[in-house]
Every structure is written in C-alpha cells, then in structure tokens.
Scaffold this motif. Structure first.
Motif, short mmCIF file in Angstrom:
data_model
loop_
_atom_site.label_atom_id
_atom_site.label_comp_id
_atom_site.label_asym_id
_atom_site.label_seq_id
_atom_site.Cartn_x
_atom_site.Cartn_y
_atom_site.Cartn_z
N ARG A 77 0.82 -1.21 0.00
CA ARG A 77 0.00 0.00 0.00
C ARG A 77 0.85 1.26 0.00
O ARG A 77 1.96 1.27 0.54
CB ARG A 77 -0.93 -0.01 1.23
N TRP A 79 0.24 5.71 0.31
CA TRP A 79 -0.72 6.78 0.46
C TRP A 79 -0.07 8.14 0.52
O TRP A 79 1.09 8.28 0.88
CB TRP A 79 -1.65 6.59 1.66
N SER A 100 -7.60 1.52 3.00
CA SER A 100 -8.51 2.07 2.00
C SER A 100 -8.98 3.46 2.34
O SER A 100 -9.36 4.24 1.46
CB SER A 100 -9.73 1.16 1.82
N THR A 131 -5.40 -4.39 -8.15
CA THR A 131 -4.97 -3.07 -7.68
C THR A 131 -6.19 -2.25 -7.33
O THR A 131 -7.20 -2.30 -8.02
CB THR A 131 -4.17 -2.35 -8.78
N ARG A 133 -7.47 1.84 -6.05
CA ARG A 133 -7.14 3.22 -5.76
C ARG A 133 -8.33 3.81 -5.02
O ARG A 133 -9.47 3.40 -5.24
CB ARG A 133 -6.87 4.02 -7.03
N SER A 134 -8.05 4.74 -4.12
CA SER A 134 -9.15 5.34 -3.40
C SER A 134 -8.91 6.82 -3.14
O SER A 134 -7.77 7.27 -3.03
CB SER A 134 -9.43 4.61 -2.09
N LEU A 148 -5.10 10.05 -0.71
CA LEU A 148 -5.10 9.26 -1.94
C LEU A 148 -4.37 7.97 -1.60
O LEU A 148 -3.23 8.00 -1.14
CB LEU A 148 -4.38 10.00 -3.06
N TYR A 149 -5.05 6.83 -1.78
CA TYR A 149 -4.46 5.54 -1.48
C TYR A 149 -4.33 4.71 -2.76
O TYR A 149 -5.17 4.79 -3.65
CB TYR A 149 -5.35 4.72 -0.53
N SER A 150 -3.31 3.89 -2.82
CA SER A 150 -3.26 2.81 -3.79
C SER A 150 -2.90 1.53 -3.04
O SER A 150 -2.21 1.57 -2.03
CB SER A 150 -2.24 3.08 -4.89
#
Lengths: 184, 162
Positions: A77, A79, A100, A131, A133-134, A148-150
């Motif tokens: 992860r 962010w 998330s 994958t 993204r959020s 911003l998360y991946s």
C-alpha cells in the motif's frame, strides 16, 4: 445573475446495466466488526465501493480491506495524506491488508463520518494482480485528513469477497458501504 | 434492473454567472456526484459549495494540494462554505462526491478532486463537512471572486444503492 437548475427538470435516464448496484450494507445498532461482501458476481469489468464510516475507537482509525479472506502478507500500500497542516506520504509492503480510508472515532464531532470511493479495476482477471485506488477523507471541524491511497493484492485470483474493517474497534451504527459493478 | 447512476440535471451557461444552484434535489438516491468543467472569467479564485442555502459558519474542509513545486495541506473550520479547489481562466475539471446526502442521521461529507491547470492554482483533493444532518435539497456552487464563464457546464448525477 444566478443560474438556477431545478433538480430533475432536465433529468435524463442513463442506460440500465452499465453501472449496477450489487449490494449495500448498513451497520445497525450495536455496531459491527466488519462489512463483508461475498459471492461477488463475475459479470462486471470493474467494481466500485462507496462508503461512509465512523469507528468505535475514541480516535480516528484506518479502514482496512482484504480480498477473498486472504489474511497473509501479500498486500502492499501507498498513500498521500494531507492533515490540514502538512502533506506526507508512506508506503508499506508485505502487509496483511490494504489501507482504503481513515475514519473519525467515537470521540470526534458527533454524527460525523469519513467517506471513501474505492475503484477496483479488472477484479475478475486471472492474469493480473488486483490493484485498488481510493479517494478518502474525513473532517470534524478542527481536525481531519484527506487521502489518496493505492493498494495491491498479490494474487491473480478473481475477487469474490471484500472485507472492510477498522484497524481497532468496531464500525459504528450508520456506517454504510455500497458495492457497484461496472460493465466493460 | 433499476437505474443506478442517473443524470439529474445539466446546464451549460449561456452567459457569465456568479453562481449556479441545483435545487429541489430528489431524496431518492444515496450519493450525488457533481461534475463541472469550465473557467473563471478573470484571475484565479477558490470555488466552493453551500448546501440548502445555508450561509452560516457551518462548514469546514481539509485539502491536499500540489502547486507544481511542492505538496501541502490546508484547513479551515467554521467556514461559510466548503472549499473545493482553485480555478482560473484555463479550463478545469471538477468532480465532487457528496456521500449519503439524503439521510437525516449524519452530518454531510463530500470528497473531491480539483484539477486546475493555470499558474497560481493547484491540483488538489479535498474533504468537506457540513455540520447539519438535514437531507441536502439544494447545492450552490460559486467562486469567491469573479464569475463562471459562458460555456461552463455543470452536471449533477444521482447514485442509488441497492
């Protein structure tokens, strides 16, 4: 001059079937340890999760995500975060979940929930790792964070289950997650 | 299968306007998505949202932004609007997710992406709070200064959970 549009006055009906609601879970009185979507159909190209949440822990907590009941260290992860004062970034590998979002806690401004929109692309493709993204954030009028998360799940299995849970404590009543399918 | 993602209203400005309002918003959906593209008539300005004609200090926001040189974050509490980003005279694209807008239980949170491209503005992500548990029935969109130009387009979508 103010432009004023009446809601629905020019409403158009979108074609049915391209963006569909799969399931919605709302946490009841007493709270819940997690929100889990299971038996996710394979009839879509992508998934989108939309969620508001508040945690039972007195302070804010991450909301974590796992796929297919996999609790092993196969997640990674990243962010990027803004806390109202400064921006920061972080990355972790070999984790047991994906971050998330982040949610306010029971000690934060009442009736205030964090929000997140999570995109899971090609969730059923058995040739790719999964994958996400959020975009997520919460604000309590004096504190808050925007993220911003991946995230990566190192498995080529089709996603059939998604579990969302707080890193500490339960999810509080009125937390709600809705899962949508997008056809390709 | 019932409609899940529906265009509720769209307008393209025929002349410069100081604000745009969506009113009489149906409570039949779960989330709203506001999408707009356009420009400011002159200069640069913050743009923001107000709900249900509430002009009181009942809003707050936190932002994460990049200006081309550095990333930073800012916040305001007890504000008269939610800051959703910065815009200028070059085309911008804005997307705002207004979550669980029709319930009467939670204060209203929105998260957004701001994609301005003119110098002295930012690319940004924002979270905003309206400290009111009322269902949202109107949304006012306006810049702090200047006006939206003719040709700017605003669309409101409703998303209905199962």
């Amino acid at each position: 001059m103010i432009g004023n549009i009446l809601g629905g006055a020019m409403g158009k009906v979108a074609p049915t079937g391209d963006y569909e609601s799969i399931a919605t879970v709302t946490v009841g009185a007493g709270g819940a340890t997690d929100i889990t979507f299971s038996s996710i159909p394979s009839t879509y190209q992508h998934l989108q999760l939309r969620m508001i949440s508040r945690g039972a822990n007195s302070t804010n907590t991450p909301v974590l995500l796992q796929f297919n009941s996999d609790t092993t260290t196969v997640y990674a992860r990243h962010w990027l975060t803004g806390n109202g004062t400064s921006a920061s970034a972080s990355a972790q590998t070999g984790e047991t979940s994906i971050n998330s979002s982040r949610q306010p806690g029971s000690g934060d401004t009442s009736n205030t929930f964090g929000a997140v929109v999570i995109d899971i692309l090609d969730y059923k493709d058995t040739n790719k790792f999964t994958t996400i993204r959020s975009l997520s954030g919460y604000d309590t009028n004096g504190a808050g964070e925007i993220h911003l998360y991946s995230g990566l799940w190192r498995s080529t299995s089709a996603v059939t289950t998604i579990k969302l849970y707080a890193s500490t404590g339960n999810l509080l009543q009125y937390s709600q997650a809705a899962l949508y399918g997008i056809k390709g | 299968m019932p409609v899940t993602y529906e265009n509720l209203a769209t307008t393209t400005l025929g002349s410069a306007q100081s604000s745009v309002t969506f009113s009489s918003i149906s409570g039949s959906y779960t989330d709203l998505i506001l999408v707009w593209t356009g420009t400011l008539t002159t200069g640069t300005s913050v743009w923001g949202l107000q709900y249900n004609s509430d002009t009181g200090t009942n809003y707050s926001w936190t932002s994460l932004r990049g200006d081309g040189s550095a990333a930073s974050s800012a916040r305001d509490n007890g504000s008269t609007r939610i800051n959703c980003g910065w815009i200028g005279t070059t085309q911008t694209t804005e997307i705002v997710h207004i979550m669980n807008y029709s319930n009467t239980t939670t204060n209203k949170t929105n998260i957004s992406r701001n994609n301005a491209t003119v110098a002295s503005t930012y690319v940004a992500a924002n979270v905003g709070l309206w400290r009111n548990t009322s269902a949202i029935t109107s949304i006012t969109i306006k810049p702090d200064s200047s006006t939206f130009t003719s040709g700017s387009t605003f669309t409101l979508y409703g998303i209905k959970a199962a």
